[in-house]
Design an enzyme around this catalytic site. Sequence first.
Site, short mmCIF file in Angstrom:
data_model
loop_
_atom_site.label_atom_id
_atom_site.label_comp_id
_atom_site.label_asym_id
_atom_site.label_seq_id
_atom_site.Cartn_x
_atom_site.Cartn_y
_atom_site.Cartn_z
N LYS A 179 0.85 -1.19 0.00
CA LYS A 179 0.00 0.00 0.00
C LYS A 179 0.88 1.24 0.00
CE LYS A 179 -1.77 2.46 3.13
NZ LYS A 179 -1.61 3.73 2.36
N GLU A 255 10.81 0.80 9.80
CA GLU A 255 11.80 1.85 9.55
C GLU A 255 11.09 3.17 9.81
OE1 GLU A 255 13.46 4.85 8.33
OE2 GLU A 255 13.08 4.15 6.28
N CYS A 289 14.22 10.47 6.08
CA CYS A 289 14.41 10.07 7.47
C CYS A 289 15.89 10.07 7.83
CB CYS A 289 13.78 8.71 7.73
SG CYS A 289 14.38 7.43 6.62
N GLU A 386 11.78 15.88 14.02
CA GLU A 386 12.26 15.63 12.67
C GLU A 386 11.77 16.76 11.76
OE1 GLU A 386 12.72 11.71 9.83
OE2 GLU A 386 10.89 11.92 11.00
#
Length: 483
Positions: A179, A255, A289, A386
């Site tokens: 997906k 992850e 990331c 982040e």
Amino acid sequence: MDTESLLARVPVGQFIGGRFRPSRDTFAVRNPASGAVIARVGDGDQEDARAALDAACAAGPAWASTEPRHRAEILRRAFELILERGDDFAALMTLEMGKPLAESRGEVAYGAEFFRWFAEETCRVEGRWTTAPSGSNRLLTMKQPVGPVYAITPWNFPLAMGTRKLGPALAAGCTAVIKPAQLTPLTMLYLMATLRDAGVPDGVVNCITSTDSGAVSAPILTDPRLRKLTFTGSTEVGRALLRQAADGVLRTSMELGGNAPFLVLGDADVDAAVAGAMPAKFRNNGEACTAANRFYVHRDRVDEFTSKLVAAVEGLVVGDGMVETTTLGPLIDDAAVAKVTRLVDDAVAKGARVLTGGGAPERPGHFYRPTVLTDVPRDADVLREEIFGPVAPIVTVDGDEEAIALANDSEFGLMAYVYSRDIGRVVRAAERLESGMVAVNTGVVSNPAAPFGGVKASGLGREGSHEGLDEYLETKYLGISLE
């Protein structure tokens, strides 16, 4: 390139059992450089999700028993087809995600390589034969595919995040439902057509596109036939998926988020550090990331590093990624721009200075100027969260101990960067950094032959390398009596 012709060739239905089928509803896919609708894609529902898992389960036994060499040849053909269609894949990624075309071409090469790497690993799945310490029995271990896989991928690397999961899954003999993110589904749908052309049998790989990830995931995650969940995305969503996976005791690979520190030690080559900082921070528009999130620079190097970094950043060309001269594209949507704006405003309010950039330019699309901050206070949100945008916050440190302590002061532990001329010094620092990966005197470290993954809140498991294949294999033990 004739983008209208390309978009007309991209299938937009649910890929189930080797065929694209329409959905009752559709949703818009937009170009972040302009906000324009570039396609309408099928909005899958729970019925589609069940059908996709049914197809994967039905195809499972035959695919698991397919000889490894044949699986390898299919993966190798998929690698070759992706490269043959590289211009198409690159344009699709830029159109739906925004990164510059040059970087999209790089992702084509990187993403395709996972199929070549795991094609080569397919025939190297090994067990072992040993004698029990008592001498009475023989101990045989074998590796077998874990079973049907559900893979959920993010929007920032629309091709590579899929190939990094599908490559080892198919090599191991697993079938899959994937997906993609609703913001960037076109690349994955084009990959489905490419895999079919490469000879992947019907039902071995299936793809669901939807605006309601939770709804379509629920019937898959709660089905006892599912044996593996692999996810790349935010830590918040990863935690929620882990809770759901616990009920089925699923094998998981996660992850998740990052907050990568970039350490410039006192003896670092500043020119090399700046050269590495540019891709570490600004590659993929800063939306990675692994992106350098916090720059800890020794006091003896900070003035030179800062001035040279500012000069390099001011050389970036902001614009539509489809224009060849663009080196920094738009962010993915308005929410991304709002987050970066909030983080920079918070830092400035607490005493940071903007040396270049800052703010969104007056133009269509979701852009933010590439930005360098200095005098960033330790309590600024930009050092804790982040960023996922083109902002480089610089903090001055007085030594290695301080830099390492600050680097480790985070719930995340995916990537870290270290620059030093002294190999002993840099290795000692790398060993103490709480990170799954450390880039030493380089700004790019991802490689299909290397194990990608983090520690702490950055995830579980590894992708790529030999370890990436093991994530899709179960170990079976046979105790054999010779009496």
